[in-house]
Write a protein that holds these residues in place. Sequence first.
Motif, short mmCIF file in Angstrom:
data_model
loop_
_atom_site.label_atom_id
_atom_site.label_comp_id
_atom_site.label_asym_id
_atom_site.label_seq_id
_atom_site.Cartn_x
_atom_site.Cartn_y
_atom_site.Cartn_z
N THR A 11 -95.07 69.38 11.39
CA THR A 11 -95.90 70.62 11.32
C THR A 11 -97.56 70.33 10.86
N GLN B 25 -100.81 77.72 8.60
CA GLN B 25 -99.35 77.38 7.98
C GLN B 25 -99.46 78.42 6.76
N VAL C 183 -93.18 75.49 7.19
CA VAL C 183 -94.47 75.86 6.98
C VAL C 183 -95.05 75.64 5.59
N SER D 43 -96.28 80.10 14.17
CA SER D 43 -95.38 79.12 13.23
C SER D 43 -94.03 80.05 12.59
N GLY E 226 -95.79 71.98 5.32
CA GLY E 226 -96.87 71.78 6.24
C GLY E 226 -98.23 72.28 5.36
#
Length: 293
Positions: free
Chosen positions: A224, A188, A38, A76, A41
């Motif tokens: 992602t 994210q 994450v 996420s 991303g």
Amino acid sequence: MRDFLELLVLGAVWGASFLFMRWSAPEFGTLTLAWLRVSGGALFLLPILLWRQGRAPLLQMGRVWKPMLFIGLVNSAAPFALFAYALQQLPAGLASILNATVPMWTALVAWVWIAQTPTALRLTGLLLGFVGVVLLVTARDAGAASGALHLSGVLACLLATLNYAVAAIATQKWLARLSPLAVATGSQLAAAAWLLLPGVLAWPAALPGARSWAALAGLAVLCTGLAYLLYFRLFARVGPSKAVTVTFLIPGFAILWGALFLGERLSLGMLGGGALVLAGTALSLGLLPRRAR
């Protein structure tokens, strides 16, 4: 046509995420992999957001920081960690088939949360999909190392898909006024905040190899950053119920990548259970033609 092509690309990219997690999760570990995914991303999306929309979306995100934190957790942080755990025990193809339960969970969450009552046909689809999951869990040829590990991996996948369903309804309810790029970036960033401390504390003692780092890069940038950009754009154009139909495409691509790069085979148990899950999902979304019903 444009929406279909984007769904196809999204299915191929998210199908590859199961391959990447199979390669990287054993070396990075569950929490560290999810955090790095994450974080990567967010670093990919943030410059794009600032370049295309300036600082205004950041101010908008600040006004809805509580919903954004919630979306970051359920869309996420939690599901990525759960799938990273599951992919250390289950074949990529099996995990991707379980991922196809997202639309069924979405119909159930919509029923409970926003009183979107499903028809008898959709309730039948939910039941059929549940039977398919039971078949997948009890299949002896599902490829798990042991029964106990197999069950915990399956439960992790199902909990992850429930999180996705909650996130779909919550995004529609609370963040509909934000641009798709702002929702993708903010979620994210929020997920990275949730996983920062656990990810650092769980850092692996041995440095992961080159293949694991390459798989992590694929997870962060393709599966992602780029994927959520496509997903939330589709989400804004066609709505949550249609956007989540991408889960129909993911198992086919995941099974293909697993066969090509991991030597996995589609067993009879996976085939039968997967067919029931997909058929149940189609019924729960009302996607089957009237004559077929």
